[in-house]
Design an enzyme around this catalytic site. Structure first.
Site, mmCIF file in Angstrom:
data_model
loop_
_atom_site.group_PDB
_atom_site.id
_atom_site.type_symbol
_atom_site.label_atom_id
_atom_site.label_comp_id
_atom_site.label_asym_id
_atom_site.label_seq_id
_atom_site.Cartn_x
_atom_site.Cartn_y
_atom_site.Cartn_z
ATOM 1 N N LYS A 33 34.235 75.960 23.847
ATOM 2 C CA LYS A 33 35.319 76.906 24.149
ATOM 3 C C LYS A 33 36.301 76.274 25.133
ATOM 4 C CE LYS A 33 35.974 80.216 27.264
ATOM 5 N NZ LYS A 33 37.426 80.160 27.454
ATOM 6 N N GLU A 53 30.238 70.382 36.151
ATOM 7 C CA GLU A 53 31.307 69.602 36.795
ATOM 8 C C GLU A 53 32.229 70.616 37.453
ATOM 9 O OE1 GLU A 53 31.342 66.408 36.956
ATOM 10 O OE2 GLU A 53 30.202 65.667 35.244
ATOM 11 N N CYS A 110 40.548 68.247 39.651
ATOM 12 C CA CYS A 110 39.338 68.578 40.414
ATOM 13 C C CYS A 110 39.109 67.566 41.526
ATOM 14 C CB CYS A 110 38.136 68.625 39.497
ATOM 15 S SG CYS A 110 37.998 67.142 38.473
ATOM 16 N N GLU A 114 39.434 74.887 47.923
ATOM 17 C CA GLU A 114 40.136 74.205 46.834
ATOM 18 C C GLU A 114 41.369 75.024 46.445
ATOM 19 O OE1 GLU A 114 38.382 74.133 42.870
ATOM 20 O OE2 GLU A 114 38.923 72.026 42.724
#
Ligand code: NAP
Ligand code: MG
Length: 485
Positions: A189, A263, A297, A395
């Site tokens: 997906k 991840e 990331c 983040e």
């Protein structure tokens, strides 16, 4: 002396042509080698974040559709894929790699249209690296016995794979290529805002003649992802996305037989020592946080500058920021494209406000003007930042850099490691011994030295701490798709 470059760098428009690109108006689900309508009949829109234009409607997969996709993957696994030799599997994967190369231009343009990233990056990084991953893992398909000697590697079965919106096609390649090489079948997906290159890949997979059901692509929101993860007949969950969702998934599969690779997020430190090649370092900092709008990331979102070179680095960094071209992602001169979605823009704006509220000092290039339509954010840096500042801790996933200073090596190691994340880091210094000392003490999966954001399929990538577990890339990237006797 600082050069006055403001407004002196005007480029004529150089837009990439979209005439060779075919995007269907409506996409169904790719299940068992065919395009299948969603049982609910529901579709959602994917837009171009640079213009807010609708590009296509995409099917939303529900419980029954996910079940159908996993059944198709199971059937393909037991009846076909698990019976093929590694050499035969390798041939199919090579074929996919070659077809991506042939259609690289179309993939690059679709990536830019759907996600807002500069065409230069989609063209030079995302798509070539995606093809390289398929080439690399195709080569391993018939050599698993050599990669894991005396361990009798065996495939797991059906892998469900969920990818984010920042490197849509590249993340799909990181997922599908090792899974197929190791002998598994797949239900994948893509993220809801960037499904189009994965759907284009489904067309290419049909053209490659891959046996039906070996790769299934289902689209939908987070709910669809959750259904895939919870499905009892999935043997493996491979997830790339936020740490928050990663934690939800780990709870959902706790106590089951499912293997996982996570991840997740990052808050990388980029460290400049006084003996660093400063111009190179500044370019690396800009590359690390402003290209791809900081939607990375492993973005170098925390910059640590040794005090003795602070003024010099800041002057050069601001000069460089003045020259960044922000705007039309399809223009080959563009450095900073559109923010991926309105939702993400709001998140980033919230962090910029938090930085200002906490008394941090903001700088944005003066001459950058933002287009009226679409979602945009100027490259932004903050100084006067504390370790405890929100913008230094969390983040942001946008073009926002938090800058701090340091005096000693031990101090910067302590500051850099003071985060729940541990995905990547960068160090800039002329001294090899200093670099090695630092890299061995950094709690980060990847540490770049005198460069940043460099990727290669042969090199494993993954996190420490809340940045996840398992590795993608390299021989290490095969292991999570195998079991051993
Ligand atoms: P996200 O919100 O976690 O979404 C990632 C994927 O998971 C999307 O396909 C999403 O679907 C799906 N999803 C959402 N909720 C789910 C649930 N409960 N169960 C299963 N799947 C679910 O992350 P994102 O905002 O797309 O991506 C940004 C994040 O990815 C950042 O934190 C970044 O650091 C991380 N990232 C990590 C790496 C790495 O290699 N470590 C690489 C790239 C990005 P929808 O899109 O439809 O919501
Ligand atoms: Mg989109």
């Amino acid at each position: 002396m600082s050069l006055d470059l403001k407004s002196s760098w005007e480029f004529s428009p150089a837009p990439e042509s979209t005439s060779h690109v075919k995007i269907k108006k409506k996409y169904d689900l790719f299940i068992g080698g065919k395009w299948v309508k969603p049982k609910s009949g529901t579709y959602f829109k994917t837009i171009n974040p640079a213009t807010e234009e609708v590009l296509a409607e995409v099917a939303e997969a529900g419980e029954e559709d996910v079940d159908l996709a996993i059944k198709a993957a199971r059937k393909a696994y037991t009846q076909v894929w698990s019976k093929l030799s590694g050499k035969e599997r390798g041939k199919y994967i090579f074929r996919i790699a070659r077809l991506i190369q042939e259609r690289a231009r179309e993939f690059a343009v679709i990536e830019t249209l759907d996600g807002g990233k500069p065409i230069r990056e989609a063209r030079d990084i995302d798509i070539p690296l995606a093809a390289a991953h398929f080439f690399y893992y195709a080569g391993w398909a018939d050599k698993l016995e050599y990669a894991f000697p005396n361990k009798k590697p065996k495939s797991l079965g059906v892998a469900v794979q969920i990818t984010p919106w920042n490197f849509p096609m590249l993340m799909v390649a990181w997922k599908i290529a090792p899974a197929l090489a190791a002998g598994n079948t797949v239900v994948l997906k893509p993220a809801e805002t960037t499904p189009l290159t994965a759907l284009k890949l489904a067309e290419l997979i049909q053209d490659a003649g891959l046996p039906d059901g070996v790769v299934n692509i289902v689209t939908g929101y987070g709910k669809t992802g959750a259904m895939m993860v919870e499905h009892p007949d999935a043997d493996k969950v491979a997830f790339t996305g936020s740490t928050g969702v990663g934690k939800i998934i780990m709870k959902a599969i706790a106590g089951t037989h499912k293997k996982s690779t996570m991840e997740l997020g990052g808050k990388a430190a980029n460290i400049i020592f006084e003996d660093a090649p400063i111009d190179q370092a500044v370019e690396g900092v800009v590359n690390g946080i402003f290209f791809n709008q900081g939607h990375v990331c492993c973005a170098g979102s925390r910059l640590f500058i040794q005090e003795s070179v602070y003024e010099k680095v800041m002057r050069k960094l601001k000069d460089r920021m003045e020259n960044l071209v922000v705007g039309d992602p399809l223009d080959k001169n563009t450095d900073v494209g559109a923010i991926n979605s309105q939702k993400q823009l709001k998140v980033i704006e919230g962090y910029i406000k938090a930085g200002l509220d906490e008394g941090c000092e903001m700088y944005q290039p003066e001459h950058a003007t933002l287009p009226k339509k679409g979602y945009w954010c100027k490259p932004t840096l903050f100084t006067n930042v504390a370790q405890s500042s929100k913008i230094a801790k969390e983040e942001i996933f946008g073009p926002v850099l938090a800058i701090q200073t340091f005096r000693t090596v031990d101090e910067v190691i302590a500051k850099a490691n003071n985060t729940p994340y541990g995905l990547s880091a960068g160090v800039w210094s002329d001294k090899g011994s200093k670099v090695f000392n630092l890299t061995s003490k950094m709690k980060a999966g990847v540490v770049w030295a005198n460069t940043y954001n460099k990727f290669d399929p042969t090199s494993p990538f993954g996190g420490y701490k809340e940045s996840g577990h398992g590795r993608e890339g390299g021989v290490q990237g095969l292991e999570p798709y195998l079991k051993f006797e």
